[in-house]
Design a protein around this motif. Structure first.
Motif, mmCIF file in Angstrom:
data_model
loop_
_atom_site.group_PDB
_atom_site.id
_atom_site.type_symbol
_atom_site.label_atom_id
_atom_site.label_comp_id
_atom_site.label_asym_id
_atom_site.label_seq_id
_atom_site.Cartn_x
_atom_site.Cartn_y
_atom_site.Cartn_z
ATOM 1 N N THR A 186 4.537 -10.984 -5.372
ATOM 2 C CA THR A 186 4.772 -10.435 -6.964
ATOM 3 C C THR A 186 3.158 -10.055 -7.924
ATOM 4 O O THR A 186 3.390 -9.360 -8.825
ATOM 5 C CB THR A 186 6.247 -11.330 -7.587
ATOM 6 N N ASN A 187 2.673 -11.252 -7.461
ATOM 7 C CA ASN A 187 1.501 -10.802 -7.750
ATOM 8 C C ASN A 187 0.716 -9.419 -8.103
ATOM 9 O O ASN A 187 -0.284 -9.310 -6.346
ATOM 10 C CB ASN A 187 0.507 -12.429 -7.481
ATOM 11 N N PRO A 188 0.513 -8.631 -8.527
ATOM 12 C CA PRO A 188 -0.186 -7.268 -7.847
ATOM 13 C C PRO A 188 -1.852 -7.666 -6.910
ATOM 14 O O PRO A 188 -2.343 -6.911 -6.529
ATOM 15 C CB PRO A 188 -0.824 -6.993 -9.710
ATOM 16 N N SER A 245 3.413 -2.718 4.731
ATOM 17 C CA SER A 245 5.309 -2.143 3.799
ATOM 18 C C SER A 245 5.632 -3.372 3.065
ATOM 19 O O SER A 245 6.161 -3.370 1.883
ATOM 20 C CB SER A 245 5.525 -1.979 4.902
ATOM 21 N N PHE A 246 4.757 -4.638 3.401
ATOM 22 C CA PHE A 246 5.634 -6.162 3.139
ATOM 23 C C PHE A 246 5.218 -5.706 1.304
ATOM 24 O O PHE A 246 6.164 -5.924 0.635
ATOM 25 C CB PHE A 246 5.187 -7.124 3.693
ATOM 26 N N GLN A 251 6.431 -4.925 -3.761
ATOM 27 C CA GLN A 251 5.814 -3.915 -5.850
ATOM 28 C C GLN A 251 6.743 -3.251 -5.874
ATOM 29 O O GLN A 251 7.176 -2.951 -7.240
ATOM 30 C CB GLN A 251 4.462 -3.911 -5.197
ATOM 31 N N ALA A 252 7.734 -2.701 -5.132
ATOM 32 C CA ALA A 252 8.440 -1.652 -5.725
ATOM 33 C C ALA A 252 9.926 -2.249 -5.447
ATOM 34 O O ALA A 252 10.695 -1.393 -5.618
ATOM 35 C CB ALA A 252 8.388 -0.287 -4.048
ATOM 36 N N GLY A 253 9.979 -3.392 -5.484
ATOM 37 C CA GLY A 253 10.965 -4.309 -6.045
ATOM 38 C C GLY A 253 11.779 -3.529 -5.136
ATOM 39 O O GLY A 253 12.934 -4.227 -4.823
ATOM 40 N N LEU A 254 12.086 -3.297 -3.392
ATOM 41 C CA LEU A 254 12.624 -2.989 -2.399
ATOM 42 C C LEU A 254 13.220 -4.491 -2.262
ATOM 43 O O LEU A 254 14.520 -4.605 -1.494
ATOM 44 C CB LEU A 254 11.990 -2.021 -1.810
#
Lengths: 257, 252
Positions: A186-188, A245-246, A251-254
């Motif tokens: 979650t941390n960019p 992809s992880f 980050q994309a909330g998927l």
């Protein structure tokens, strides 16, 4: 040449440049094999918390396999790095005076020319990655997450009550890897670090796989060589696309808590 | 009617092995397009001699692309820009009026500069002397067909035997590795029945000598086979690795 001085024993193999290349290639096969399995295993994040955490629980539930694999990987990594540093030293010393005019290369690639650089970045990343997700030293608050088995419903429920966790038998507690994974990415800044490291890994692998197949004598002929270069780039692409992809999915909330 | 051109040449000048060298610039007029690269240097040297200057030392012998003497890195490429061509077979029609051409010697620890563009390549001879031969008792010449050799093996042996030992592979390699050369020498004998008797010891001793000479190790850039004037296949290194592993595995 007398028989006593005859080369051909294992010690001469280890000391020779070709021996060092064979060490690079064999340990490389082991490390690439692990990378593929590691990526495929982590794809289970897309199947939800229960699948992912069950996978982690299974791995940790077979300590002989887990530590056996870890030992092989550690030895491979150490030998791979030591052989690389030794070869780099030999290669640097082989041309003490550089060309006055920069050479115009015909077929080599930036990936091939900067293998040591990409390798050292990936090595630093591996150390960070272990501290982050295996040891939990860098972000302990995101690491120490657990699930407890609810006996009535036979489902796993998040519970971080340390006193309760200490009292329960080990088979009723499991590491909440899914939440650790999501909170970790979650941390960019952390997600970005993983992305950059994976791009360098892609660069490393794109030369590494074809190179090790060649060193091990599996690239006879132009066609086989071209095929191995393609195989190498494909493996690099699959591993790294899976891995990047992880953080992107989080980050994309998927993938979310 | 042949064209002539004026060139700017930047050439590595180094008085001796122990004095530092540097790039020097020369202007050369009236270069005929039909001259070979070495003939162009002959013209420069005639001019330098007439002017009382020291001519540029460079290695040359047959001037027909088979002896492996000419050894110069031209514009950052061993033997110059044309594939499968030695410097002596490179012709000035490759260049145009007003071009600047840089020329410097092979650079490797195992190839110390003797003077200007001349390097000592005895290290390659010592690699061959370590095992690149077959031991036969001399006597009556045997009939050419006494030992049948398959077409494919004969072709491959000939392809490897085409190596002229010029050292362009070492010069082209980012690591100054001689594995294409050593692989070609091992490969040409391993493909033939005569090479089988000393097969194991040959590869072990040649690799040992190659390492002792201070050549680097192959990291699969493939620049060597691209620079090779005889276009020795990169398979030579793959073969060398395989033969070396086989020698260790089979034992005696």
């Amino acid at each position: 040449m007398t028989d006593a001085k005859r080369p051909g024993r294992l010690s001469t193999l280890a000391q020779s440049t070709i021996g060092a290349k064979i060490v690079m290639a064999v340990t490389g096969v082991i490390l690439v094999g692990f990378l593929v399995v590691h990526m495929l295993g982590n794809l289970q994040i897309y199947l939800g918390p229960d699948t992912m955490n069950h996978y982690a629980q299974t791995l940790k539930g077979t300590p002989a396999l887990l530590w056996g694999v870890r030992a092989v990987l550690l030895v491979s990594l150490v030998l791979h790095v030591l052989a690389a540093l030794r070869l780099k030293k030999i290669n640097n010393e082989a041309r003490p005076q550089a060309y006055a005019v920069p050479r115009r290369y015909r077929v080599t690639t930036p990936a091939a020319r900067f293998m040591l650089l990409s390798g050292l970045v990936v090595l630093a990343f591996i150390v960070y990655h272990l501290l982050h997700f295996t040891i939990g030293a860098t972000n302990p608050a995101d690491f120490n997450l657990h699930e407890v088995l609810d006996v009535a419903t036979q489902t796993w429920v998040r519970n971080d009550n340390e006193q309760l966790l200490a009292k329960l038998p080990p088979e009723m507690v499991r590491h909440d890897v899914y939440s650790m994974f999501v909170r970790g990415f979650t941390n960019p800044l952390i997600a970005g670090t993983y992305l950059v490291a994976q791009l360098l890994l892609a660069m490393h692998l794109s030369h590494a796989v074809a190179s090790m197949l060649h060193t091990l004598g599996l690239s006879k002929g132009l066609d086989a060589r071209q095929r191995n270069i393609t195989i190498g780039r494909a493996i690099a692409a699959v591993v790294v696309l899976g891995n990047i992809s992880f953080p992107i999915a989080v980050q994309a909330g998927l993938v979310h808590l | 009617m042949s064209k002539t051109m004026t060139l700017t040449l930047q050439i590595w000048r180094q008085r001796s092995a122990n004095t530092p060298g540097s790039m020097q610039t020369y202007k050369l007029e009236g270069v005929n397009e039909h001259m070979s690269f070495l003939e162009m240097l002959d013209v420069l040297n005639a001019k330098l001699t007439k002017e009382g200057q020291d001519p540029v030392a460079f290695d040359h012998d047959c001037r027909e692309g088979i002896c492996g003497s000419c050894s110069m890195v031209i514009d950052g490429r061993p033997h110059g820009p044309r594939k499968g061509t030695t410097a002596c077979q490179l012709h000035m029609r490759t260049y145009k009026d007003g071009d600047t051409i840089t020329i410097e010697p092979w650079r490797a620890k195992a190839f110390p500069v003797i003077k200007d563009l001349v390097v000592d390549r005895a290290s390659l001879d010592r690699v061959v002397a370590a095992g690149g031969f077959v031991s036969v008792n001399t006597g009556v010449t045997v009939d050419a067909n006494a030992t049948p050799i398959g077409k494919k093996d004969a072709d491959e042996a000939m392809d490897y035997a085409a190596c002229i030992g010029c050292g362009a592979c070492v010069a082209a390699c980012p690591n100054a590795s001689a594995m294409l050369f050593t692989g070609a020498k091992v490969g040409h004998l391993v493909k033939l029945p005569q090479g089988q008797v000393e097969r194991r010891g040959r590869v072990l001793r040649m690799v040992e000598q190659m390492d002792r000479e201070g050549f680097g190790a192959c990291t699969n850039h493939r620049e060597c086979s691209e620079a090779c004037p005889k276009e020795i296949s990169f398979d030579a290194i793959e073969l060398l690795n395989r033969e070396y592993m086989r020698a260790h595995v089979t034992g005696e």
